[in-house]
Design a protein around this motif. Structure first.
Motif, short mmCIF file in Angstrom:
data_model
loop_
_atom_site.label_atom_id
_atom_site.label_comp_id
_atom_site.label_asym_id
_atom_site.label_seq_id
_atom_site.Cartn_x
_atom_site.Cartn_y
_atom_site.Cartn_z
N GLY A 1 32.87 49.26 34.11
CA GLY A 1 32.44 50.06 35.27
C GLY A 1 33.24 49.79 36.52
N ASN A 2 33.56 48.51 36.75
CA ASN A 2 34.27 48.16 37.99
C ASN A 2 35.63 48.83 38.11
N ASP A 3 36.25 49.16 36.97
CA ASP A 3 37.63 49.68 36.99
C ASP A 3 37.68 51.21 37.03
N ARG A 4 36.54 51.86 36.87
CA ARG A 4 36.56 53.33 36.70
C ARG A 4 37.05 54.06 37.93
N TRP B 1 37.15 48.30 27.98
CA TRP B 1 38.56 48.09 28.32
C TRP B 1 38.71 47.84 29.81
N GLU B 2 39.71 47.02 30.17
CA GLU B 2 39.92 46.67 31.57
C GLU B 2 41.41 46.51 31.87
N LEU B 3 41.71 46.53 33.16
CA LEU B 3 43.01 46.05 33.60
C LEU B 3 42.93 44.53 33.56
N PRO B 4 43.88 43.86 32.87
CA PRO B 4 43.78 42.41 32.72
C PRO B 4 43.84 41.71 34.08
N GLY B 5 43.14 40.58 34.16
CA GLY B 5 43.12 39.83 35.42
C GLY B 5 42.03 38.80 35.36
N GLY B 6 41.52 38.41 36.53
CA GLY B 6 40.45 37.42 36.56
C GLY B 6 40.23 36.87 37.94
N LYS B 7 39.66 35.68 37.97
CA LYS B 7 39.26 35.07 39.23
C LYS B 7 40.39 34.25 39.83
N ALA B 8 40.56 34.37 41.14
CA ALA B 8 41.47 33.46 41.84
C ALA B 8 40.76 32.11 41.97
N GLN C 1 40.99 44.93 25.87
CA GLN C 1 39.59 45.08 25.48
C GLN C 1 38.87 43.74 25.58
N ARG C 2 37.80 43.71 26.35
CA ARG C 2 37.07 42.47 26.62
C ARG C 2 36.31 41.99 25.39
N THR C 3 36.18 40.66 25.30
CA THR C 3 35.38 40.05 24.22
C THR C 3 34.09 39.47 24.76
N ARG C 4 33.97 39.33 26.10
CA ARG C 4 32.80 38.69 26.71
C ARG C 4 32.65 39.17 28.13
N PRO C 5 31.48 39.01 28.75
CA PRO C 5 30.21 38.66 28.13
C PRO C 5 29.72 39.82 27.24
N ARG D 1 49.22 33.82 37.16
CA ARG D 1 48.64 32.83 36.25
C ARG D 1 47.79 33.51 35.17
N GLU D 2 46.94 34.43 35.59
CA GLU D 2 46.06 35.11 34.63
C GLU D 2 46.86 35.87 33.57
N LEU D 3 47.94 36.52 33.99
CA LEU D 3 48.72 37.32 33.03
C LEU D 3 49.50 36.42 32.08
N MET E 1 38.93 38.42 43.07
CA MET E 1 39.14 38.89 41.71
C MET E 1 40.34 39.83 41.69
N VAL E 2 41.25 39.60 40.79
CA VAL E 2 42.48 40.38 40.76
C VAL E 2 42.69 41.01 39.39
N1 DCP Z 1 36.62 42.12 36.08
C1 DCP Z 1 36.51 43.49 36.17
N2 DCP Z 1 37.60 44.28 35.99
C2 DCP Z 1 38.79 43.72 35.71
C3 DCP Z 1 38.94 42.32 35.62
C4 DCP Z 1 37.82 41.54 35.81
O1 DCP Z 1 35.42 44.01 36.42
N3 DCP Z 1 39.83 44.52 35.53
C5 DCP Z 1 35.42 41.30 36.28
C6 DCP Z 1 34.72 40.98 35.01
C7 DCP Z 1 34.20 39.60 35.21
C8 DCP Z 1 35.01 39.01 36.32
O2 DCP Z 1 35.76 40.08 36.88
O3 DCP Z 1 32.84 39.67 35.64
C9 DCP Z 1 35.92 37.90 35.89
O4 DCP Z 1 36.77 38.37 34.90
P1 DCP Z 1 37.28 37.43 33.73
O5 DCP Z 1 36.13 36.95 32.92
O6 DCP Z 1 38.37 38.16 33.04
O7 DCP Z 1 37.87 36.28 34.61
P2 DCP Z 1 38.40 34.86 34.26
O8 DCP Z 1 39.35 34.96 33.12
O9 DCP Z 1 38.90 34.27 35.53
O10 DCP Z 1 37.08 34.10 33.87
P3 DCP Z 1 36.67 33.31 32.58
O11 DCP Z 1 37.90 32.72 32.00
O12 DCP Z 1 35.68 32.33 33.12
O13 DCP Z 1 36.01 34.34 31.71
#
Ligand code: DCP
Length: 125
Positions: free
Chosen positions: A109-112, A27-34, A16-20, A46-48, A1-2
């Protein structure tokens, strides 16, 4: 996860996240799953591109790794904007925050744990 720390003029870009539902509004640092076979740097680019519509370069680590409950690790990288203006393509909203605002905003929480390291690079604290 990046995740990406994009800092311009002493302010950090937060999204600002919309899900889950349990994370929506935070609020988070933008990113996601590799994806399988993707390097962290490629995943972040790719995520950005997908989430913000920007191209970035660089990628020095910032802050400590965050172990996630499922055994994966979340890692933050400092990147520079190369082209494009960040847009909330996959988030509710974007915000640029200084060091004081970073301490007051509701982060996921993960980013704090990254806040002290991030603040070293921000204005206004
Ligand atoms: N996450 C986090 N802090 C971040 C970025 C991500 O804690 N700064 C966590 C939240 C999610 C997981 O990582 O549980 C995946 O994040 P995303 O939902 O943003 O990832 P993807 O965009 O890859 O997934 P999807 O498109 O399926 O929602």
């Amino acid at each position: 996860m990046v995740a990406a720390a994009i800092i311009v003029d002493g302010r950090l870009l937060l999204a600002q996240r919309t899900r889950p539902p349990e994370l929506a509004g935070l609020w988070e640092l933008p990113g996601g799953k590799a994806e399988a076979g993707e390097s962290p740097e490629d995943a972040l680019r790719r995520e950005l591109r997908e989430e913000l519509g920007v191209e970035v370069s660089g990628g020095d680590r910032i802050g400590d790794d965050v172990p996630l409950p499922d055994g994966r690790v979340l890692r933050a990288y400092r990147v520079e904007l190369v082209s494009g203006t960040p847009a909330a393509l996959d988030h509710a909203e974007l915000r640029w925050v200084d060091g004081r605002e970073l301490g007051e905003i509701d982060l996921v929480g993960n980013d704090r744990g990254w806040v002290p390291d991030l603040r070293l690079h921000l204005n206004g604290w």
